[in-house]
Design a protein around this motif. Structure first.
Motif, PDB file in Angstrom:
ATOM      1  N   LYS A 170       0.852  -1.209   0.000  1.00 52.23           N
ATOM      2  CA  LYS A 170       0.000   0.000   0.000  1.00 52.23           C
ATOM      3  C   LYS A 170       0.882   1.250   0.000  1.00 52.23           C
ATOM      4  O   LYS A 170       0.762   2.127   0.866  1.00 52.23           O
ATOM      5  CB  LYS A 170      -0.928   0.021   1.220  1.00 52.23           C
ATOM      6  CG  LYS A 170      -1.879  -1.168   1.305  1.00 52.23           C
ATOM      7  CD  LYS A 170      -2.790  -1.022   2.505  1.00 52.23           C
ATOM      8  CE  LYS A 170      -3.560  -2.291   2.803  1.00 52.23           C
ATOM      9  NZ  LYS A 170      -4.387  -2.792   1.719  1.00 52.23           N
ATOM     10  N   LEU A 171       1.790   1.294  -0.965  1.00 47.08           N
ATOM     11  CA  LEU A 171       2.714   2.430  -1.029  1.00 47.08           C
ATOM     12  C   LEU A 171       1.926   3.728  -1.226  1.00 47.08           C
ATOM     13  O   LEU A 171       0.858   3.728  -1.843  1.00 47.08           O
ATOM     14  CB  LEU A 171       3.734   2.237  -2.153  1.00 47.08           C
ATOM     15  CG  LEU A 171       4.655   1.036  -1.973  1.00 47.08           C
ATOM     16  CD1 LEU A 171       5.711   1.003  -3.071  1.00 47.08           C
ATOM     17  CD2 LEU A 171       5.341   1.036  -0.613  1.00 47.08           C
ATOM     18  N   THR A 172       2.499   4.794  -0.716  1.00 43.34           N
ATOM     19  CA  THR A 172       1.731   6.039  -0.575  1.00 43.34           C
ATOM     20  C   THR A 172       2.066   7.085  -1.647  1.00 43.34           C
ATOM     21  O   THR A 172       2.945   6.915  -2.470  1.00 43.34           O
ATOM     22  CB  THR A 172       2.021   6.662   0.805  1.00 43.34           C
ATOM     23  OG1 THR A 172       3.432   6.683   0.980  1.00 43.34           O
ATOM     24  CG2 THR A 172       1.368   5.852   1.902  1.00 43.34           C
ATOM     25  N   GLN A 173       1.346   8.155  -1.542  1.00 37.56           N
ATOM     26  CA  GLN A 173       1.526   9.379  -2.326  1.00 37.56           C
ATOM     27  C   GLN A 173       1.350   9.164  -3.830  1.00 37.56           C
ATOM     28  O   GLN A 173       0.224   8.990  -4.273  1.00 37.56           O
ATOM     29  CB  GLN A 173       2.874  10.012  -2.017  1.00 37.56           C
ATOM     30  CG  GLN A 173       2.761  11.527  -1.917  1.00 37.56           C
ATOM     31  CD  GLN A 173       3.489  12.082  -0.735  1.00 37.56           C
ATOM     32  OE1 GLN A 173       3.596  11.447   0.294  1.00 37.56           O
ATOM     33  NE2 GLN A 173       3.975  13.304  -0.867  1.00 37.56           N
ATOM     34  N   PRO A 176      -0.022   4.916  -5.639  1.00 38.04           N
ATOM     35  CA  PRO A 176      -1.301   4.287  -6.008  1.00 38.04           C
ATOM     36  C   PRO A 176      -1.641   4.447  -7.482  1.00 38.04           C
ATOM     37  O   PRO A 176      -2.211   3.533  -8.088  1.00 38.04           O
ATOM     38  CB  PRO A 176      -2.314   5.005  -5.113  1.00 38.04           C
ATOM     39  CG  PRO A 176      -1.516   5.401  -3.915  1.00 38.04           C
ATOM     40  CD  PRO A 176      -0.167   5.758  -4.440  1.00 38.04           C
ATOM     41  N   ARG A 273       6.259   0.284   4.987  1.00 37.58           N
ATOM     42  CA  ARG A 273       6.590   1.346   4.015  1.00 37.58           C
ATOM     43  C   ARG A 273       7.846   2.099   4.422  1.00 37.58           C
ATOM     44  O   ARG A 273       8.717   2.369   3.597  1.00 37.58           O
ATOM     45  CB  ARG A 273       5.418   2.326   3.892  1.00 37.58           C
ATOM     46  CG  ARG A 273       4.233   1.755   3.128  1.00 37.58           C
ATOM     47  CD  ARG A 273       3.241   2.858   2.831  1.00 37.58           C
ATOM     48  NE  ARG A 273       2.643   3.406   4.034  1.00 37.58           N
ATOM     49  CZ  ARG A 273       1.487   2.998   4.561  1.00 37.58           C
ATOM     50  NH1 ARG A 273       0.806   2.033   3.978  1.00 37.58           N
ATOM     51  NH2 ARG A 273       0.999   3.546   5.648  1.00 37.58           N
TER      52      ARG A 273
END
Lengths: 696, 387
Positions: A170-173, A176, A273
Motif C-alpha cells: 500500500k505504497l503512498t503518495q 497508487p 513502508r
C-alpha cells in the motif's frame, strides 16, 4: 611579539594544509607484477607504494569528433533521496525527479514533441481483451535485450515485482496511480520472462491504462528484492480487520476494539513502508541513460553514463503528419500514428553523450544563474519561474542562449459557488466581462505573460479547443461596464445608483447600494491571492479585478498574502470568496484534471478534494465521466473540447493567463530539440540526449 | 565556581525549555502545514492525503505533538525531517553544523582579533588621517547591506579578478575523481580537528613556557609553534589517505565567504573597541600610569586595552551563538549548505522537526555563549567574581 606570533602561527597552519595539498602523494596500490624468482618467471600480486598523480578529470568518451564534455547542471535545492520508492512516496520532490530522471524504465512512454503514447520496453501497443466476466486483459510483449546498468536483463518479473510491491505494501503518495489508478484493481503476472499480463477489474480507460499502468516505473527485482522482503516482514499474515473502520477513534463511544485493530493494522503497513523508503539505494542500477552514483550532500549529485542503455544510438524521427518512428541501432524499426508524410519535425539520435551529468547544488536561484553566467555550469534547471531582471542579467554571460516555450500551466481566479454572490451565474459572467485581461497583460505587465481563455493551455495542441468562446476580447472599458451592468440588471440585480460610464472623466462612476436578484445585500468579498513578493503578476491581477468589481458596486477587497495562508481556507476549509492561484497541469497526454478540478464528486467542501469552487453541473459531470472511462482517444478529444466550452460558459474558474518558460543554457549544449511544451526543464534538462560540445 | 555553574545550567535548562515551547507553538501556528504542500497534487488520491497527515503525526492536536516532541528530544531523538523524509534530524544537523561552525568561527575569531588590534591602535593615535579614514571604512562595513556586499565580493574576486571560486564549498568536477568513500564532511571534520589540535598544542606550549627564562621562553615558543606546524604538514602529507587535494579545494572555497563575513563583522568590532578604548583612556588610572612614567605600550596594552575589551568580548561571544541562524543570508548567497540555509528551507516548507532542531541548536549555542561570556568576564576583569 604575541600579535606577530599568532599571525605567523595562523598563516603557517593554513600554509601547511596548502603545502600538503600541493605535494605529490604516495598511495598504496595493489599491482600485478612479473618477477624473476629462482630462474623462473612468475606472476605475483604485491603491495607497492607509488607516487600518485594528481587526480585528473576523466576524459569524456567521445561520441563524435567534438563531443562530449560533462554536462554540468545547476539546481538550487537538494534532492530528498536517491531511493526510487521514496521518490514516488513521501520523498517526492521535483529536484529528486531531475537527478533520477530516466532511471526506472517503463513499458510505454510519451513521444518527444507531440506527447503521443508510444512503446518503450514494450514491442507494440496491445489491445485490451474483454474476458466476458467484467474483467479485461492486456498482454504486453516486452523487448529482449534491455538491461540494467549492472548487466542484468530487464524482464517481466521486474514489472510484476514493482507492481506487486506497490499494491501489497500500500505504497503512498504517487504510488497508487502506478498500480491501482483511480482505485481500479489491476493484477500483473509474468507469463514468461518477456510477457506481462495485466488483468483489469473494469474496462481499461485512458486514465487507468495509457496514463496509469502503462507508464508505471519498473524497478530491478535483483537489487530491491531484499529491501522489499524486509518490508513484507511487517505485513506478512496481517489481514484487514473485519469490522468497519471507525471514523473517529477520539470520539465518545467509538468502538475501542475496532480502533485497536486498525491501529495495529495501520502500524504494520506504516512500518513496512518506512522500511522500504529508508532502504539504502546506493548502487541501484538504472535502465536509463545515466546511473545516479554519487551524492555529496549540499554540493553535487553525479550521474554516470550507462553504456548499456538499450536505446543508445536509436534514431527518433517525427513528421508533420504526426508520425513517430524509432529505429534501433540493429535496424529494428517502429512507426506509429501516420505514414511519414510531410516535413520532418524532429530527428535525433539517442545518447547518452556526456560521460557524466553533474548537478551542482546552489543556495539560491540567483547563485545558480550567476554560476551560469560565469561559465561554472552549462544549464540551470529551473522549475520556479524566472524574473525578467535575473534572466537579463544571466543572458549577459558569455555564450548564454535562451529558449522560450509555452508553459503547461494555468493561472485563474476561482469562485466559491457555495456562497452568494459567487453562486450567481450572472455575477460570474459580469466579472468575466469587466476583467480586461489584455489590458493587464499588455499595458500593465508589458506582455510577460499571455491572456488565457480556455481551461486548456493552447500549447497542448491535441486537447486545446481553439473554438472555446472568448466573447469579450477587444471590448473597450465603456463597453465592458455597460455590458456587465446590462447582464446584472437583466438578472434582477439593482443599485441605488447604478454604475455608469462618465464620458467627461472617461472613467466609471461606481455603483452604489448594490442588491442581488432577490434584493439580497452583497456581503463584503475578498479575493485571496499571493502577494507581490511571491508573484507580482497574480498580485497585479488581483488588484485590478477587485478594482473593476468595486466599480460595479461590489464590496470587494484584495487580500495579498503568503502562499501557505491561502492553502488552508481554499483546500482544507473551503471557506473563501474568490482566490487567484495557478496549477501546473501534469500529464500532457491525459488531462485528468478536468475530473479533479470540476467534477461534482470532487467538491472540496464535501470531500476535501480539488473541486475548490464546488462546481456541480450534470452536463459537465456526464462529459467528464465519459472522458475518464473511454479508451477511445478521438472521443476523449471531443469530450475535452466540449468540457472547455461548458467551463467557459459556467465559469467556476475564469482563466487569466499562462506563462512562458525560459531555459537558459550555455551555447555549447546542443539539445536534440528546444521547442517543447513546458520547456527543457520539463524534460529534466534532456540529460540523455543533450550534447555538451568540447570545441566551444 | 561549581555552585555558580550548577545554578547557571539549571537556569539554562529552564530557559531552553521555555524557548522550545514558544518556538514550537509559533512554528505550529503558521497557516497550513507541510502535508498541504506535499499533497497539492490532484494525482494523489484523497485517502493518501489523510494517510500522509497521519504518518507525519499532523492529525494529532498541537499540545500532544509538542509533549511527544519534547519527550523524545530529551531522550536524544530529534525526530525525522518531514521534507527530507525519512532522514533523522540529528543526521542532517550533524552534517550541516560543522560547515556553519567553520565559516562563522573563523570569521568571528579573525574579525575579533583584527577589530581589537586596530580599534586599540586607532584610539591611541586619535586624530590622524588614518583614524578618520579607518573609522569611515568601519562605519561603511558596519552598515553595509550584507547581500549587496556579498554579491560585490563575488563579482570582484570571483568574476572580475577570477582569483577565488564564487560559491559552494567544493568543485564538483574535481570531486568526480575523489576516492570511493571519501565525503566532503569527512574532509571537513578532519580539517577542523587538525587545526584545533595544532592550535591546542601551540597554546599549551605558550602556557608551558610562561615561567621559563627569557631566552628559553623564546626558544620554547618557537618549538611549540613549529612542532604543530610540522605535525599538520606531515598529517596532510602522509596520513590523510590522499584527500589533501580535496581539503585544499574546500579551503579555497572557504576564503571568500570567510573574508566577506569577517569584513562585515570587523567594522562593528573595530568601532566598538575604538569607542571603548577612548572612554577607558579618560580614566584616572591611565593618567596615574602615565604619571608613573610607564612605557606607552604597557599603558595601552595592559592598562587600557584589557579594560576596554569587555564589551568587545561580549559582542564576540554573543555573535558566535547567533551566527548559526544569522548566517542565512551569507549561506544562501555563497551556496554554503550550513545550518542557516537548512533552517530557512525547513521554515519555508513547515518542516517542524528540522526547523525545531536547527533552532534548538541555535538556542543551546546562544545559552552556552552567555555562560562563556560570564566566565570570560571573571578572567578579564579581576573585580568580577562568580557568585
Amino acid at each position: 611579539m604575541s600579535k606577530k606570533f599568532y599571525l605567523v602561527l595562523g598563516i603557517l597552519v593554513i600554509a601547511s594544509l596548502a603545502l600538503a595539498a600541493c605535494a605529490p602523494e604516495t598511495v598504496t596500490v595493489v599491482e600485478t607484477v612479473i618477477v624473476e624468482k629462482a630462474g623462473e618467471t612468475i606472476i605475483e600480486t604485491v603491495v607497492v607504494e607509488v607516487a600518485a598523480e594528481a587526480p585528473v578529470v576523466e576524459e569524456p568518451v567521445a561520441a563524435a569528433a567534438e563531443c562530449c564534455d560533462a554536462y554540468r547542471v545547476a539546481i538550487f535545492e537538494e534532492p530528498v533521496s536517491l531511493n526510487y520508492w521514496n521518490y514516488l512516496g513521501p520523498g517526492s520532490s521535483v529536484w529528486t525527479q531531475y537527478v533520477l530522471a530516466g532511471q526506472a524504465p517503463a513499458l510505454f512512454t510519451l513521444s518527444d514533441k507531440r506527447f503521443d503514447f508510444v512503446p518503450s520496453l514494450a514491442k507494440a501497443i496491445p489491445e485490451a481483451v474483454d474476458n466476458g466476466d467484467g474483467t479485461y486483459t492486456i498482454t504486453v510483449e516486452m523487448v529482449e535485450g534491455a538491461t540494467w546498468s549492472d548487466g542484468e536483463p530487464v524482464t517481466a518479473n521486474d514489472v510484476v515485482f514493482t507492481h506487486n510491491a506497490c499494491k501489497d505494501l500500500k505504497l503512498t503518495q504517487n504510488w497508487p496511480n502506478q498500480c491501482s489508478p483511480n482505485g481500479v484493481d489491476v493484477t500483473a503476472e509474468a507469463a514468461d520472462d518477456y510477457t506481462v499480463v495485466y488483468t483489469f477489474a473494469e474496462a481499461p480507460s485512458l486514465g487507468t491504462w495509457q496514463a496509469g499502468i502503462a507508464l508505471a516505473p519498473i524497478l530491478p527485482q535483483h537489487f530491491w528484492a531484499d529491501g522489499v522482503a524486509a518490508a513484507y516482514v511487517f505485513v506478512d499474515g496481517v489481514a484487514a480487520p473485519e469490522m468497519e473502520r471507525p471514523e473517529d477513534c477520539e470520539a465518545e463511544g467509538a468502538d475501542a476494539d475496532a480502533c485497536a485493530a486498525y491501529a495495529t493494522y495501520d502500524e504494520a503497513y506504516t512500518n513496512a513502508r518506512t522500511t522500504l523508503y529508508e532502504a539504502d539505494a546506493a548502487g541501484a542500477p538504472s535502465a536509463g541513460g545515466y546511473t545516479t552514483d554519487k551524492w555529496e550532500a549540499g554540493a553535487f549529485v553525479q550521474r554516470t553514463a550507462n553504456d548499456g542503455y538499450y536505446f543508445k544510438g536509436a534514431e527518433i524521427v517525427e513528421f508533420e503528419d504526426g508520425t513517430w518512428s524509432l529505429t534501433m541501432p540493429d535496424g529494428t524499426a517502429y512507426e506509429l500514428y501516420g505514414n511519414a508524410e510531410g516535413e520532418e519535425t524532429l530527428r535525433y539520435t539517442s545518447g547518452p553523450y556526456s560521460p557524466n551529468v553533474i548537478f551542482s547544488i546552489y543556495g539560491s536561484q540567483d547563485a545558480a544563474f550567476l554560476a551560469l553566467a560565469n561559465g561554472e555550469v552549462d544549464y540551470v534547471i529551473n522549475p520556479l519561474g524566472l524574473s525578467r531582471g535575473l534572466r537579463e542579467q544571466a543572458e549577459k554571460g558569455q555564450g548564454i542562449t535562451t529558449y522560450t516555450n509555452a508553459d503547461y500551466g494555468m493561472y485563474y481566479i476561482a469562485f466559491n459557488m457555495n456562497k452568494f454572490p459567487m453562486s450567481n451565474y450572472e455575477f460570474r459572467q459580469a466579472a468575466d466581462i469587466v476583467m480586461d485581461k489584455e489590458f493587464v497583460v499588455n499595458s500593465v505587465l508589458g506582455g510577460v505573460v499571455f491572456p488565457m481563455y480556455s481551461t486548456m493551455p493552447p500549447g497542448n495542441g491535441f486537447w486545446y479547443n481553439p473554438d472555446t468562446p472568448a466573447p469579450y476580447v477587444g471590448l473597450s472599458r465603456e463597453e465592458r461596464v455597460n455590458m456587465a451592468v446590462q447582464v446584472l440588471t437583466d438578472a434582477g440585480w439593482s443599485w441605488e445608483t447604478a454604475p455608469a460610464w462618465n464620458a467627461d472623466t472617461e472613467d466609471v462612476d461606481p455603483g452604489v447600494g448594490i442588491k442581488g436578484p432577490d434584493g439580497q445585500e452583497v456581503p463584503e468579498l475578498t479575493i485571496l491571492g499571493p502577494g507581490p513578493a511571491y508573484d507580482p503578476i497574480r498580485a497585479t491581477f488581483n488588484q485590478w479585478i477587485s478594482e473593476w468589481l468595486r466599480e460595479l458596486g461590489m464590496p470587494v477587497k484584495s487580500e495579498l498574502t503568503g502562499f501557505n495562508t491561502i492553502l488552508g481556507p481554499v483546500f482544507v476549509d473551503a471557506n473563501y470568496d474568490m482566490y487567484i492561484l495557478g496549477w501546473s497541469l501534469g500529464n500532457v497526454a491525459f488531462p485528468s484534471y478536468y475530473y479533479d478540478f470540476w467534477h461534482s464528486s470532487q467538491c472540496t467542501a464535501d470531500t476535501g478534494n480539488y473541486n475548490t469552487p464546488c462546481f456541480k453541473n450534470d452536463e459537465y459531470d456526464a462529459l467528464v465521466e465519459e472522458f475518464m472511462s473511454t479508451g477511445d482517444l478521438e472521443r476523449a478529444q471531443e469530450l475535452v473540447y466540449q468540457m472547455q466550452v461548458v467551463l467557459a460558459d459556467q465559469r467556476p474558474y475564469i482563466n487569466l493567463f499562462y506563462k512562458q518558460t525560459y531555459d537558459l543554457a550555455n551555447e555549447r549544449v546542443v539539445f536534440p530539440y528546444t521547442e517543447t511544451l513546458g520547456g527543457i526543464e520539463a524534460q529534466a534538462g534532456m540529460q540523455t540526449d543533450a550534447q555538451v560540445l568540447l570545441s566551444k | 565556581m561549581w555552585k555558580f555553574l550548577g545554578k547557571r545550567f539549571l537556569q539554562m535548562f529552564i530557559t531552553l525549555l521555555m524557548f522550545q515551547t514558544v518556538t514550537y507553538f509559533l512554528m505550529d501556528a503558521q497557516p497550513g502545514d507541510i502535508a498541504d504542500l506535499l499533497t497539492l497534487n490532484p494525482d494523489i488520491p484523497p485517502a493518501e492525503r489523510e494517510r500522509i497527515r497521519v504518518d507525519l503525526g499532523l492529525d494529532r492536536p498541537p499540545a500532544e505533538r509538542f509533549l511527544k516532541y519534547i519527550g523524545n528530544f530529551y531522550k536524544g531523538d530529534l525526530g525525522v525531517s518531514f521534507s527530507q523524509f525519512p532522514r533523522p534530524v540529528t543526521e542532517i544537523i550533524l552534517e550541516r553544523l560543522p560547515r556553519t561552525l567553520v565559516l562563522f568561527l573563523s570569521a568571528s575569531v579573525i574579525s575579533f582579533w583584527a577589530g581589537y588590534a586596530s580599534g586599540k591602535v586607532l584610539a591611541w593615535k586619535r586624530g590622524g588621517v588614518i583614524e578618520y579614514s579607518s573609522t569611515l571604512v568601519g562605519v561603511i562595513l558596519y552598515t553595509v547591506f550584507t547581500p549587496w556586499f556579498a554579491l560585490m565580493m563575488i563579482w570582484l574576486f570571483a568574476v572580475y579578478l577570477d582569483w577565488l571560486p564564487p560559491g559552494k564549498f567544493l568543485d564538483p568536477i574535481l570531486w568526480l575523481t575523489a576516492p570511493e568513500g571519501i565525503h566532503a564532511n569527512d574532509v571537513f571534520v578532519r580539517m577542523i580537528w587538525s587545526v584545533m589540535i595544532a592550535t591546542g598544542v601551540m597554546i599549551l606550549g605558550l602556557i608551558g613556557t610562561q615561567r621559563l627564562s627569557s631566552q628559553l621562553r623564546k626558544t620554547g615558543r618557537w618549538v611549540s609553534f613549529v612542532v604543530p606546524f610540522i605535525g599538520v604538514f606531515l598529517y596532510w602529507r602522509f596520513a590523510s589517505s590522499g584527500i589533501s587535494l580535496y581539503a585544499w579545494d574546500i579551503l579555497q572555497h572557504l576564503v571568500l565567504p570567510v573574508l566577506t563575513v569577517t569584513l562585515i563583522a570587523y567594522g562593528g568590532t573595530m568601532l566598538l573597541m575604538r569607542t571603548s578604548m577612548l572612554e577607558t583612556l579618560r580614566e584616572d588610572y591611565i593618567l596615574t600610569a602615565r604619571a608613573k612614567g610607564m612605557p606607552e605600550k604597557i599603558i595601552r596594552d595592559k592598562h587600557a586595552a584589557r579594560n576596554a575589551l569587555l564589551p568587545v568580548w561580549t559582542g564576540l561571544v554573543f555573535s558566535i551563538g547567533s551566527s548559526l541562524s544569522g548566517g542565512i543570508i551569507t549561506e544562501t548567497i555563497f551556496s554554503w549548505p550550513g545550518l542557516g540555509l537548512t533552517l530557512l528551507n525547513a521554515a519555508q516548507v513547515e518542516d517542524i522537526p528540522l526547523a525545531m532542531g536547527a533552532l534548538t541548536v541555535t538556542g543551546v549555542m546562544t545559552l552556552l555563549s552567555h555562560l562563556v561570556a560570564d566566565i570570560g568576564y571573571a578572567f578579564l576583569d579581576p573585580r568580577i567574581r562568580f557568585s
